[in-house]
Design a protein around this motif. Structure first.
Motif, PDB file in Angstrom:
ATOM      1  N   UNK A  72     -45.847  53.590  -3.177  1.00  0.00           N
ATOM      2  CA  UNK A  72     -47.085  52.986  -2.634  1.00  0.00           C
ATOM      3  C   UNK A  72     -48.332  54.089  -3.208  1.00  0.00           C
ATOM      4  N   UNK A  73     -48.060  55.302  -2.780  1.00  0.00           N
ATOM      5  CA  UNK A  73     -48.929  56.241  -2.967  1.00  0.00           C
ATOM      6  C   UNK A  73     -49.120  56.681  -4.483  1.00  0.00           C
ATOM      7  N   UNK A  74     -47.923  56.459  -5.288  1.00  0.00           N
ATOM      8  CA  UNK A  74     -48.111  56.784  -6.651  1.00  0.00           C
ATOM      9  C   UNK A  74     -48.928  55.397  -7.304  1.00  0.00           C
ATOM     10  N   UNK A  75     -48.422  54.273  -6.932  1.00  0.00           N
ATOM     11  CA  UNK A  75     -48.954  52.938  -7.443  1.00  0.00           C
ATOM     12  C   UNK A  75     -50.590  52.971  -7.267  1.00  0.00           C
ATOM     13  N   UNK A  76     -51.001  53.621  -6.154  1.00  0.00           N
ATOM     14  CA  UNK A  76     -52.403  53.720  -5.728  1.00  0.00           C
ATOM     15  C   UNK A  76     -53.233  54.944  -6.544  1.00  0.00           C
ATOM     16  N   UNK A  77     -52.374  55.605  -7.231  1.00  0.00           N
ATOM     17  CA  UNK A  77     -53.092  56.725  -8.005  1.00  0.00           C
ATOM     18  C   UNK A  77     -53.234  57.949  -7.118  1.00  0.00           C
ATOM     19  N   UNK A  78     -52.988  57.838  -6.028  1.00  0.00           N
ATOM     20  CA  UNK A  78     -53.127  59.224  -5.138  1.00  0.00           C
ATOM     21  C   UNK A  78     -52.235  60.468  -5.369  1.00  0.00           C
ATOM     22  N   UNK A  79     -51.106  59.983  -5.889  1.00  0.00           N
ATOM     23  CA  UNK A  79     -50.097  61.037  -6.046  1.00  0.00           C
ATOM     24  C   UNK A  79     -49.563  60.683  -7.740  1.00  0.00           C
ATOM     25  N   UNK A  80     -49.395  61.842  -8.162  1.00  0.00           N
ATOM     26  CA  UNK A  80     -48.773  61.852  -9.674  1.00  0.00           C
ATOM     27  C   UNK A  80     -48.063  63.146  -9.696  1.00  0.00           C
ATOM     28  N   UNK A  81     -46.676  62.566  -9.720  1.00  0.00           N
ATOM     29  CA  UNK A  81     -45.581  63.770  -9.764  1.00  0.00           C
ATOM     30  C   UNK A  81     -45.636  64.564 -10.937  1.00  0.00           C
ATOM     31  N   UNK A  82     -45.331  66.023 -10.817  1.00  0.00           N
ATOM     32  CA  UNK A  82     -44.884  66.681 -11.970  1.00  0.00           C
ATOM     33  C   UNK A  82     -43.581  66.656 -12.482  1.00  0.00           C
ATOM     34  N   UNK A  83     -43.404  66.458 -13.843  1.00  0.00           N
ATOM     35  CA  UNK A  83     -42.037  66.476 -14.158  1.00  0.00           C
ATOM     36  C   UNK A  83     -41.540  67.112 -15.267  1.00  0.00           C
TER      37      UNK A  83
ATOM     38  N   UNK B 108     -54.145  71.223 -10.627  1.00  0.00           N
ATOM     39  CA  UNK B 108     -53.653  70.144  -9.761  1.00  0.00           C
ATOM     40  C   UNK B 108     -54.638  69.888  -8.632  1.00  0.00           C
ATOM     41  N   UNK B 109     -55.661  70.656  -8.583  1.00  0.00           N
ATOM     42  CA  UNK B 109     -56.689  70.487  -7.635  1.00  0.00           C
ATOM     43  C   UNK B 109     -56.809  71.296  -6.434  1.00  0.00           C
TER      44      UNK B 109
ATOM     45  N   UNK C 264     -44.994  77.741  -2.905  1.00  0.00           N
ATOM     46  CA  UNK C 264     -44.242  76.862  -4.121  1.00  0.00           C
ATOM     47  C   UNK C 264     -45.001  75.836  -4.466  1.00  0.00           C
ATOM     48  N   UNK C 265     -46.385  75.950  -4.728  1.00  0.00           N
ATOM     49  CA  UNK C 265     -47.254  74.881  -4.932  1.00  0.00           C
ATOM     50  C   UNK C 265     -47.086  74.108  -6.395  1.00  0.00           C
ATOM     51  N   UNK C 266     -46.456  74.987  -7.174  1.00  0.00           N
ATOM     52  CA  UNK C 266     -46.074  74.180  -8.514  1.00  0.00           C
ATOM     53  C   UNK C 266     -44.727  73.629  -8.692  1.00  0.00           C
ATOM     54  N   UNK C 267     -44.099  73.524  -7.775  1.00  0.00           N
ATOM     55  CA  UNK C 267     -42.777  72.806  -7.489  1.00  0.00           C
ATOM     56  C   UNK C 267     -43.028  71.282  -7.390  1.00  0.00           C
ATOM     57  N   UNK C 268     -41.876  70.611  -7.561  1.00  0.00           N
ATOM     58  CA  UNK C 268     -42.137  69.091  -7.262  1.00  0.00           C
ATOM     59  C   UNK C 268     -42.696  68.621  -5.969  1.00  0.00           C
ATOM     60  N   UNK C 269     -42.222  68.992  -4.904  1.00  0.00           N
ATOM     61  CA  UNK C 269     -42.668  68.685  -3.523  1.00  0.00           C
ATOM     62  C   UNK C 269     -44.283  69.301  -3.630  1.00  0.00           C
ATOM     63  N   UNK C 270     -44.384  70.630  -3.881  1.00  0.00           N
ATOM     64  CA  UNK C 270     -45.529  71.313  -3.766  1.00  0.00           C
ATOM     65  C   UNK C 270     -46.990  70.561  -4.198  1.00  0.00           C
ATOM     66  N   UNK C 271     -46.319  70.021  -5.615  1.00  0.00           N
ATOM     67  CA  UNK C 271     -47.530  69.440  -6.459  1.00  0.00           C
ATOM     68  C   UNK C 271     -47.826  68.285  -5.314  1.00  0.00           C
ATOM     69  N   UNK C 272     -46.988  67.415  -4.888  1.00  0.00           N
ATOM     70  CA  UNK C 272     -47.594  66.484  -4.382  1.00  0.00           C
ATOM     71  C   UNK C 272     -48.039  66.679  -2.967  1.00  0.00           C
TER      72      UNK C 272
ATOM     73  N   UNK D  36     -40.339  68.144 -10.762  1.00  0.00           N
ATOM     74  CA  UNK D  36     -39.192  67.430 -10.672  1.00  0.00           C
ATOM     75  C   UNK D  36     -38.235  67.553 -12.264  1.00  0.00           C
ATOM     76  N   UNK D  37     -37.135  67.977 -12.063  1.00  0.00           N
ATOM     77  CA  UNK D  37     -36.491  67.923 -13.393  1.00  0.00           C
ATOM     78  C   UNK D  37     -35.726  66.640 -13.516  1.00  0.00           C
ATOM     79  N   UNK D  38     -35.882  66.181 -14.795  1.00  0.00           N
ATOM     80  CA  UNK D  38     -35.407  64.868 -15.160  1.00  0.00           C
ATOM     81  C   UNK D  38     -34.868  64.895 -16.481  1.00  0.00           C
TER      82      UNK D  38
END
Length: 326
Positions: A287-298, A187-188, A151-159, A321-323
């Motif tokens: 903190x991970x997002x602020x540092x640019x290491x994680x970018x969530x899929x929305x 996503x890499x 499930x690598x395309x999901x919200x948790x999987x992406x991160x 993530x559904x928003x």
């Protein structure tokens, strides 16, 4: 204000977009002009009348939703004036009220949103992100790691894919169908594989060239998990944080050959430590997002289309993530 309300338990169509009275902040609380509301799979269970991990049944009518981001526009008694006008994100706990244009929460639940995140991304990190940080506590990753993410395309999987790549690991991302597989590759992931292809395990083994997996991050279960676990080498770890497709055999939680570890609930929080383990994980995620290491899929839906968002989530028609956005 407008909000999405639930008057009777049942299908997604029972969620109605309507006008309702605006909530007022009490002592120690703030009111947030909501710009993004998180939708969680648990919300769909509560909508149907199933309590899940909630401490008490939902009282109707209710405004669902437990994750919000927006701008503080009103203060309750005792709240410092400096919060007024701040861009904030908060997890409301088991208090409902997120699917609305205005929401109230305790000031101690607030986090100021890092400048590089929009409101929807902040909501993703406060919910999906904190869960991801909790999962990662159980499998330190580095350049020698070979990570498999169902499930690598999901919200948790992406991160998980992003975090593992930043740690120097080799990452195999699994997803269902060519569109989601393409997202995983973008996503890499070193190898993005469609688990609907019956030959996918053989293709992964061929690509690894004799190497074996060291970690499987599994929120899926079912046959995909069984095949993924078979890729583990000696000492490999199967980290179980869900079973959306059922257990490998009996449709429930499972362990595999003694290598599995279930990390939900108290286990995850106990590892996080601190006086407020949930907040500890939220801070790490932001903190991970602020540092640019994680970018969530929305995956964004208008607030008025909350019912459509629930249906899409329940039928696996979403990516990330559904928003809901007003």
């Amino acid at each position: 204000m407008h909000a999405v309300r639930l008057h009777a338990f049942g299908p997604a169509e029972n969620l109605t977009y309507e006008e309702t009275e605006a909530p007022r902040p009490g002592p120690g609380q703030v009111r947030v002009a909501v710009r993004a509301s998180g939708v969680h799979l648990l919300d769909t269970a509560l909508r149907e009348g199933r309590t899940g991990p909630a401490p008490a049944p939902v009282e109707l009518p209710t405004v669902p939703g437990r994750e919000v981001a927006g701008v503080v526009e009103s203060l309750g008694e005792g709240v410092a004036h400096l919060w007024l006008g701040k861009r904030v994100v908060a997890h409301l706990g088991f208090v409902p009220g997120g699917y609305a244009e205005l929401a109230v929460t305790e000031v101690e639940r607030l986090h100021e949103i890092p400048g590089n995140l929009d409101f929807a991304e902040a909501v993703a990190m406060i919910g999906t992100g904190r869960t991801t940080m909790g999962i990662l506590q159980f499998a330190p990753l580095g350049p020698g790691s070979v990570v498999v993410v169902p499930a690598a395309a999901g919200g948790i999987g992406t991160l998980l894919v992003q975090y593992a790549k930043h740690a120097g690991a080799t990452v195999v991302g699994l997803a269902g169908g060519p569109e989601k597989t393409a997202r995983v590759a973008a996503n890499g992931a070193d190898l993005a594989v469609d688990y609907r292809d019956p030959e996918w395990p053989a293709k992964v083994r061929a690509r690894l060239g004799g190497s074996t997996a060291t970690v499987v991050f599994d929120g899926v279960g079912g046959d995909v998990a069984r095949e993924a676990v078979a890729l583990l080498g000696p000492g490999g770890r199967h980290i179980v944080f869900g079973w959306s497709s059922g257990g490998i055999e009996d449709g429930g939680p499972y362990l595999v050959d003694g290598v599995s570890e279930q990390v939900l609930g108290p286990v995850m929080l106990g590892r996080a430590g601190g006086p407020d383990p949930l907040r500890t994980l939220e801070l790490r995620a932001l903190a991970e997002a602020a540092a640019g290491r994680l970018t969530p899929a929305v995956h964004r839906f208008p607030l008025a289309e909350a019912a459509a968002a629930h249906r899409a989530l329940e039928t696996r028609g979403t990516t990330g993530k559904v928003v809901l956005e007003p």
